[in-house]
Design a protein around this motif. Structure first.
Motif, PDB file in Angstrom:
ATOM      1  N   PRO A   9     -29.893  -0.194 -10.509  1.00 25.93           N
ATOM      2  CA  PRO A   9     -29.266   0.632 -11.513  1.00 25.93           C
ATOM      3  C   PRO A   9     -30.206   1.385 -12.333  1.00 25.93           C
ATOM      4  CG  PRO A   9     -28.077  -1.514 -11.306  1.00 25.93           C
ATOM      5  CD  PRO A   9     -29.399  -1.617 -10.489  1.00 25.93           C
ATOM      6  N   ALA A  10     -30.144   2.609 -12.614  1.00 23.03           N
ATOM      7  CA  ALA A  10     -31.043   3.253 -13.142  1.00 23.03           C
ATOM      8  C   ALA A  10     -30.736   3.218 -14.587  1.00 23.03           C
ATOM      9  CB  ALA A  10     -30.811   4.887 -13.157  1.00 23.03           C
ATOM     10  N   ALA A  11     -29.688   2.794 -15.459  1.00 23.47           N
ATOM     11  CA  ALA A  11     -29.732   2.731 -16.870  1.00 23.47           C
ATOM     12  C   ALA A  11     -29.889   1.041 -17.394  1.00 23.47           C
ATOM     13  CB  ALA A  11     -28.083   2.875 -17.057  1.00 23.47           C
ATOM     14  N   ASP A  12     -30.789   1.278 -18.366  1.00 21.74           N
ATOM     15  CA  ASP A  12     -30.821  -0.189 -19.116  1.00 21.74           C
ATOM     16  C   ASP A  12     -29.857  -0.071 -20.240  1.00 21.74           C
ATOM     17  OD1 ASP A  12     -33.627  -0.969 -17.748  1.00 21.74           O
ATOM     18  OD2 ASP A  12     -34.340   0.666 -18.901  1.00 21.74           O
ATOM     19  N   PHE A  13     -29.607   1.006 -20.766  1.00 14.91           N
ATOM     20  CA  PHE A  13     -28.391   1.076 -21.788  1.00 14.91           C
ATOM     21  C   PHE A  13     -27.169   2.226 -21.319  1.00 14.91           C
ATOM     22  CE2 PHE A  13     -31.773  -0.636 -23.996  1.00 14.91           C
ATOM     23  CZ  PHE A  13     -31.155  -1.666 -24.904  1.00 14.91           C
ATOM     24  N   CYS A  14     -26.174   2.232 -21.266  1.00 14.31           N
ATOM     25  CA  CYS A  14     -25.283   2.837 -20.796  1.00 14.31           C
ATOM     26  C   CYS A  14     -23.944   2.998 -21.743  1.00 14.31           C
ATOM     27  CB  CYS A  14     -24.890   2.703 -19.424  1.00 14.31           C
ATOM     28  SG  CYS A  14     -24.160   4.062 -18.511  1.00 14.31           S
ATOM     29  N   VAL A  15     -23.498   4.433 -21.739  1.00 13.42           N
ATOM     30  CA  VAL A  15     -22.201   4.711 -22.574  1.00 13.42           C
ATOM     31  C   VAL A  15     -21.314   4.916 -21.353  1.00 13.42           C
ATOM     32  CG1 VAL A  15     -20.843   6.142 -23.910  1.00 13.42           C
ATOM     33  CG2 VAL A  15     -23.134   5.430 -24.813  1.00 13.42           C
ATOM     34  N   LEU A  16     -20.173   4.410 -21.195  1.00 19.36           N
ATOM     35  CA  LEU A  16     -19.268   4.647 -20.239  1.00 19.36           C
ATOM     36  C   LEU A  16     -17.760   4.101 -20.719  1.00 19.36           C
ATOM     37  CD1 LEU A  16     -19.658   2.138 -17.120  1.00 19.36           C
ATOM     38  CD2 LEU A  16     -20.517   1.666 -19.477  1.00 19.36           C
ATOM     39  N   PRO A  17     -16.861   4.821 -20.031  1.00 22.79           N
ATOM     40  CA  PRO A  17     -15.246   4.256 -20.341  1.00 22.79           C
ATOM     41  C   PRO A  17     -15.107   2.753 -20.208  1.00 22.79           C
ATOM     42  CG  PRO A  17     -15.509   6.297 -18.844  1.00 22.79           C
ATOM     43  CD  PRO A  17     -16.729   5.900 -18.839  1.00 22.79           C
ATOM     44  N   VAL A  18     -14.157   2.489 -21.073  1.00 28.11           N
ATOM     45  CA  VAL A  18     -14.095   1.172 -21.152  1.00 28.11           C
ATOM     46  C   VAL A  18     -13.368   0.438 -19.936  1.00 28.11           C
ATOM     47  CG1 VAL A  18     -11.856   1.066 -22.375  1.00 28.11           C
ATOM     48  CG2 VAL A  18     -13.026  -0.990 -22.533  1.00 28.11           C
ATOM     49  N   ASN A  19     -12.672   1.272 -19.261  1.00 28.29           N
ATOM     50  CA  ASN A  19     -11.836   0.664 -18.121  1.00 28.29           C
ATOM     51  C   ASN A  19     -12.897   0.535 -16.965  1.00 28.29           C
ATOM     52  OD1 ASN A  19     -11.787   3.739 -18.087  1.00 28.29           O
ATOM     53  ND2 ASN A  19     -11.294   3.442 -16.090  1.00 28.29           N
ATOM     54  N   ALA A  20     -13.912   1.510 -16.751  1.00 25.49           N
ATOM     55  CA  ALA A  20     -15.040   1.217 -15.765  1.00 25.49           C
ATOM     56  C   ALA A  20     -16.133   0.249 -16.001  1.00 25.49           C
ATOM     57  CB  ALA A  20     -15.697   2.666 -15.810  1.00 25.49           C
ATOM     58  N   ALA A  21     -16.378  -0.012 -17.448  1.00 32.36           N
ATOM     59  CA  ALA A  21     -17.108  -1.059 -17.843  1.00 32.36           C
ATOM     60  C   ALA A  21     -16.473  -2.408 -17.556  1.00 32.36           C
ATOM     61  CB  ALA A  21     -17.447  -0.888 -19.488  1.00 32.36           C
ATOM     62  N   ALA A  22     -15.094  -2.678 -17.718  1.00 32.03           N
ATOM     63  CA  ALA A  22     -14.644  -3.862 -17.548  1.00 32.03           C
ATOM     64  C   ALA A  22     -14.442  -4.011 -15.987  1.00 32.03           C
ATOM     65  CB  ALA A  22     -13.314  -3.680 -18.215  1.00 32.03           C
ATOM     66  N   LYS A  23     -14.207  -3.059 -15.226  1.00 33.02           N
ATOM     67  CA  LYS A  23     -13.740  -3.253 -13.840  1.00 33.02           C
ATOM     68  C   LYS A  23     -15.102  -3.540 -13.037  1.00 33.02           C
ATOM     69  CE  LYS A  23     -11.148  -1.738  -9.875  1.00 33.02           C
ATOM     70  NZ  LYS A  23     -10.210  -0.595  -9.428  1.00 33.02           N
ATOM     71  N   LEU A  24     -16.387  -2.753 -13.251  1.00 31.26           N
ATOM     72  CA  LEU A  24     -17.366  -3.013 -12.704  1.00 31.26           C
ATOM     73  C   LEU A  24     -18.439  -4.116 -13.285  1.00 31.26           C
ATOM     74  CD1 LEU A  24     -18.281   0.738 -12.382  1.00 31.26           C
ATOM     75  CD2 LEU A  24     -17.451  -0.383 -10.588  1.00 31.26           C
ATOM     76  N   LEU A  25     -18.243  -4.241 -14.478  1.00 31.00           N
ATOM     77  CA  LEU A  25     -19.334  -5.091 -15.276  1.00 31.00           C
ATOM     78  C   LEU A  25     -18.619  -6.324 -15.828  1.00 31.00           C
ATOM     79  CD1 LEU A  25     -21.461  -2.141 -16.635  1.00 31.00           C
ATOM     80  CD2 LEU A  25     -21.643  -3.269 -14.697  1.00 31.00           C
ATOM     81  N   GLY A  26     -17.427  -6.568 -15.430  1.00 29.71           N
ATOM     82  CA  GLY A  26     -16.678  -7.422 -16.846  1.00 29.71           C
ATOM     83  C   GLY A  26     -17.214  -8.929 -16.633  1.00 29.71           C
ATOM     84  N   SER A  27     -17.805  -9.392 -15.412  1.00 32.00           N
ATOM     85  CA  SER A  27     -18.397 -10.673 -15.245  1.00 32.00           C
ATOM     86  C   SER A  27     -19.574 -10.902 -16.397  1.00 32.00           C
ATOM     87  CB  SER A  27     -18.891 -11.242 -13.924  1.00 32.00           C
ATOM     88  OG  SER A  27     -20.034 -10.141 -13.666  1.00 32.00           O
ATOM     89  N   GLY A  28     -20.094 -10.023 -16.745  1.00 36.19           N
ATOM     90  CA  GLY A  28     -21.269 -10.125 -17.671  1.00 36.19           C
ATOM     91  C   GLY A  28     -22.492 -10.604 -17.317  1.00 36.19           C
ATOM     92  N   GLU A  29     -22.488 -10.541 -15.826  1.00 34.93           N
ATOM     93  CA  GLU A  29     -23.880 -11.116 -15.245  1.00 34.93           C
ATOM     94  C   GLU A  29     -25.117 -10.082 -15.038  1.00 34.93           C
ATOM     95  OE1 GLU A  29     -22.685 -12.134 -11.093  1.00 34.93           O
ATOM     96  OE2 GLU A  29     -21.295 -13.757 -11.846  1.00 34.93           O
ATOM     97  N   ALA A  30     -24.644  -8.861 -15.137  1.00 33.43           N
ATOM     98  CA  ALA A  30     -25.488  -7.817 -14.675  1.00 33.43           C
ATOM     99  C   ALA A  30     -25.841  -6.945 -16.049  1.00 33.43           C
ATOM    100  CB  ALA A  30     -25.424  -6.800 -13.713  1.00 33.43           C
ATOM    101  N   TYR A  31     -24.626  -6.661 -16.812  1.00 28.00           N
ATOM    102  CA  TYR A  31     -24.690  -6.204 -18.041  1.00 28.00           C
ATOM    103  C   TYR A  31     -23.763  -6.621 -19.093  1.00 28.00           C
ATOM    104  CZ  TYR A  31     -27.026  -1.856 -15.753  1.00 28.00           C
ATOM    105  OH  TYR A  31     -27.921  -1.103 -15.205  1.00 28.00           O
TER     106      TYR A  31
END
Length: 351
Positions: A91-113
């Motif tokens: 992934p390109a981003a170290d920090f990223c602003v994104l919609p909460v629904n996308a953040a939850a669906k893609l990153l919700g495990s907390g493993e990568a972000y």
């Protein structure tokens, strides 16, 4: 990341060129694919991404505060490419602003972000014409039998509106291609922002800033002008709803707490900074952050102090908004189970 190459023109010219780098200029990459901490004794430059539009305002204070520093490299990209910055093998981003629904669906495990906090709290407003009343919690039932044109009906704005209507026990009818409406329900019709006009055939429209204010100004001298007719944020509840969040790469969190702390500090100052500047100043601060060739969606014509305030940029730390975000995700899932996901406790940064 992009690399800047300069012709050999002496030490003085090289120094002058380096000093000319703006805060948003991307920095040379190195061999550390994880973007973690110091590399070979040199401080790492961390990449920060946000989608164009209202969420990009969340970066303004950080860009301004960093000035000519190089700790962070800021990038504003097309909204339909933002999730690509936090997915994939590298992934390109170290920090990223994104919609909460996308953040939850893609990153919700907390493993990568992990989520550092919410950064925007809704920018959706009702427009109407003529004698139609502004929509409030007291008269929201007056929408029954009427048609509301909704920009992004199948995304967070539309689902949030449906969640709000459900809280008020109002039935919803999604208007299809045949145009059939229901006199006993609130009729919601999908609209592109460009097609929202007083002649569009709807009683009300739900439209984002800065488009909402632009459309009011653009129709002011017409025979049937738009007027502001309520706020989805106020209908949802005090403080609005968690629209966009900032996440940080877990490896950066684990290796460079100082950088994470600096970013959080910048985010915490966002609302105060944006309340003190003009739209023209903000446009100037963010100008160099856009992807090369992109036409900024925020400009001096559509961004003023009212629009900035209406974009609801305000940071709330993850541990302080955890319950709110979990509740909001549950509401979205109740409307569309496939739209987003519940998240684990590990998704929320605890620092």
């Amino acid at each position: 990341m992009k690399k800047q190459f300069f012709a050999a023109a002496g030490a003085l010219m090289m120094s002058a060129a380096l000093l000319a780098f703006a805060a948003c200029t991307t920095q040379p990459d190195d061999s550390d694919d994880d973007h973690d901490g110091d590399v070979g004794g040199e401080t790492r430059t961390y990449s920060v991404y946000a989608p164009a539009g209202a969420p990009a305002l969340a970066l303004a204070n950080a860009v301004k505060e960093q000035g000519d520093g190089t700790q962070f490299a800021f990038h504003i990209v097309a909204s339909d490419t933002i999730t690509a910055q936090v997915t994939g093998a590298e992934p390109a981003a170290d920090f990223c602003v994104l919609p909460v629904n996308a953040a939850a669906k893609l990153l919700g495990s907390g493993e990568a972000y992990q989520m550092l906090g919410t950064v925007t709290n809704g920018n959706m407003y009702f427009l109407t014409t003529g004698e139609n009343a502004a929509i409030t919690s007291e008269n929201i039932s007056s929408l029954v039998g009427k048609t509301v044109g909704v920009v992004q009906l199948t995304n967070v704005p539309g689902l949030t509106l449906q969640a709000v209507l459900a809280e008020y026990d109002l039935d919803v009818n999604i208007v299809g291609n045949d145009g059939t409406t229901d006199a006993a329900a609130v009729n919601l019709k999908a609209f592109d922002a460009a097609n929202v006009t007083p002649a569009g055939g709807c009683d009300y429209y739900l439209c984002p800033e800065p488009a909402a204010t632009t459309k009011i100004g653009g129709t002011a001298t017409s025979a049937n002008p738009f007027k502001m007719a309520g706020s989805l944020q106020e209908l949802y509840g005090e403080g609005g709803y968690p629209q966009a969040v900032m996440v940080a790469r877990k490896s950066v969190i684990d290796s460079d707490g100082a950088a994470v702390g600096a970013m959080i500090s910048y985010m915490e100052g966002s609302d105060e900074y944006l309340a003190s500047v003009t739209g023209e100043e903000v446009v100037g601060v963010l100008a160099d952050c856009y992807t090369e060739g992109m036409t900024p969606s925020l400009n001096a014509k559509n961004l003023n102090e009212t629009v900035i305030a209406n974009c609801s940029v305000r940071f709330t730390a993850a541990q302080d908004c955890k319950e709110t975000v979990n509740a909001f995700l549950a509401q979205l899932i109740a409307v569309n189970p496939n739209f987003t996901s519940a998240v684990s406790d590990a998704f929320y940064y605890a620092g």
